[in-house]
Design a protein around this motif. Structure first.
Motif, PDB file in Angstrom:
ATOM      1  N   LEU A  15     -19.407  -8.363  49.119  1.00 53.20           N
ATOM      2  CA  LEU A  15     -20.023  -9.652  48.762  1.00 53.20           C
ATOM      3  C   LEU A  15     -19.929 -10.674  49.892  1.00 53.20           C
ATOM      4  CD1 LEU A  15     -18.649  -9.965  45.112  1.00 53.20           C
ATOM      5  CD2 LEU A  15     -20.947  -9.245  45.820  1.00 53.20           C
ATOM      6  N   LEU A  18     -22.470 -13.477  50.922  1.00 55.03           N
ATOM      7  CA  LEU A  18     -22.671 -14.642  50.063  1.00 55.03           C
ATOM      8  C   LEU A  18     -21.634 -15.711  50.391  1.00 55.03           C
ATOM      9  CD1 LEU A  18     -23.158 -12.686  46.751  1.00 55.03           C
ATOM     10  CD2 LEU A  18     -24.916 -14.035  47.892  1.00 55.03           C
ATOM     11  N   ASP A  20     -19.192 -18.817  49.288  1.00 54.22           N
ATOM     12  CA  ASP A  20     -18.447 -19.319  48.138  1.00 54.22           C
ATOM     13  C   ASP A  20     -18.177 -18.268  47.065  1.00 54.22           C
ATOM     14  OD1 ASP A  20     -16.975 -21.186  46.785  1.00 54.22           O
ATOM     15  OD2 ASP A  20     -18.693 -22.282  45.987  1.00 54.22           O
ATOM     16  N   ILE A  21     -17.709 -17.102  47.494  1.00 54.16           N
ATOM     17  CA  ILE A  21     -17.211 -16.085  46.564  1.00 54.16           C
ATOM     18  C   ILE A  21     -15.705 -16.278  46.445  1.00 54.16           C
ATOM     19  CG2 ILE A  21     -16.739 -13.608  46.278  1.00 54.16           C
ATOM     20  CD1 ILE A  21     -19.593 -14.177  45.688  1.00 54.16           C
ATOM     21  N   TYR A  33     -16.035 -15.118  40.986  1.00 55.93           N
ATOM     22  CA  TYR A  33     -16.807 -16.363  40.916  1.00 55.93           C
ATOM     23  C   TYR A  33     -17.783 -16.435  42.084  1.00 55.93           C
ATOM     24  CZ  TYR A  33     -13.114 -18.035  37.777  1.00 55.93           C
ATOM     25  OH  TYR A  33     -12.230 -18.179  36.753  1.00 55.93           O
ATOM     26  N   TYR A  34     -18.960 -16.978  41.812  1.00 59.78           N
ATOM     27  CA  TYR A  34     -19.952 -17.257  42.850  1.00 59.78           C
ATOM     28  C   TYR A  34     -20.351 -18.717  42.706  1.00 59.78           C
ATOM     29  CZ  TYR A  34     -24.349 -16.907  45.497  1.00 59.78           C
ATOM     30  OH  TYR A  34     -25.373 -17.090  46.394  1.00 59.78           O
ATOM     31  N   LYS A  35     -20.050 -19.512  43.723  1.00 59.95           N
ATOM     32  CA  LYS A  35     -20.310 -20.957  43.706  1.00 59.95           C
ATOM     33  C   LYS A  35     -19.724 -21.606  42.456  1.00 59.95           C
ATOM     34  CE  LYS A  35     -24.607 -20.499  46.295  1.00 59.95           C
ATOM     35  NZ  LYS A  35     -26.053 -20.733  46.276  1.00 59.95           N
ATOM     36  N   ARG A  87     -25.915  -8.853  47.039  1.00 62.62           N
ATOM     37  CA  ARG A  87     -26.302 -10.231  47.357  1.00 62.62           C
ATOM     38  C   ARG A  87     -27.503 -10.644  46.506  1.00 62.62           C
ATOM     39  NH1 ARG A  87     -28.824 -10.035  52.603  1.00 62.62           N
ATOM     40  NH2 ARG A  87     -30.579  -9.468  51.297  1.00 62.62           N
ATOM     41  N   LEU A  90     -26.526 -11.091  42.673  1.00 64.16           N
ATOM     42  CA  LEU A  90     -25.821 -12.334  42.352  1.00 64.16           C
ATOM     43  C   LEU A  90     -26.712 -13.551  42.538  1.00 64.16           C
ATOM     44  CD1 LEU A  90     -23.413 -10.442  42.125  1.00 64.16           C
ATOM     45  CD2 LEU A  90     -22.048 -12.141  43.294  1.00 64.16           C
ATOM     46  N   ASP A  91     -27.562 -13.541  43.556  1.00 60.30           N
ATOM     47  CA  ASP A  91     -28.514 -14.644  43.732  1.00 60.30           C
ATOM     48  C   ASP A  91     -29.475 -14.729  42.548  1.00 60.30           C
ATOM     49  OD1 ASP A  91     -27.590 -15.809  46.094  1.00 60.30           O
ATOM     50  OD2 ASP A  91     -28.860 -14.555  47.371  1.00 60.30           O
ATOM     51  N   PHE A  94     -27.601 -16.245  39.419  1.00 63.09           N
ATOM     52  CA  PHE A  94     -26.895 -17.521  39.536  1.00 63.09           C
ATOM     53  C   PHE A  94     -27.418 -18.604  38.591  1.00 63.09           C
ATOM     54  CE2 PHE A  94     -26.045 -21.690  41.326  1.00 63.09           C
ATOM     55  CZ  PHE A  94     -24.663 -21.639  41.377  1.00 63.09           C
TER      56      PHE A  94
END
Length: 103
Positions: A15, A18, A20-21, A33-35, A87, A90-91, A94
């Motif tokens: 990951l 990306l 802010d993982i 967590y993502y962002k 990537r 997860l995008d 989000f």
């Protein structure tokens, strides 16, 4: 069975494209967590994500699995060797993920 730190490090490396993982350890497993939003976690050395519509559309063949007894089902990500795939997944997810709860 708990997840290993080695598998966590592997997923975090996958990951790494990306921003802010982050993760939190919780009872031998890891929440990802993502962002600031929870996307899923690592349970028994499996990467599972929340079954939001975008994730189901992105992975139509993905199986629903229980992360642990009594939990809601989540989607198993089986293409963890592909950084671009992760990537894009997860995008795509989000905007549908709930905002973090205020403390």
């Amino acid at each position: 069975m708990s997840s290993t730190k080695e598998y966590l490090n592997f997923i975090l490396e996958q990951l790494s494209e990306l921003d802010d993982i982050s993760y939190k350890a919780m009872m031998g497993e890891f929440i990802i967590y993502y962002k600031g939003k929870i996307v899923g976690g690592i349970y028994d050395d499996r990467f599972l994500v929340k079954p939001v519509k975008a994730a189901r559309d992105f992975m139509p063949e993905a199986e629903l699995e229980l992360p642990y007894e009594g939990a809601k089902e989540m989607l198993l990500v089986d293409n963890v060797d592909n950084k671009e795939y992760l990537r894009d997944l997860l995008d795509a997810m989000f905007d549908e993920l709930p905002a973090p709860k205020k403390k």
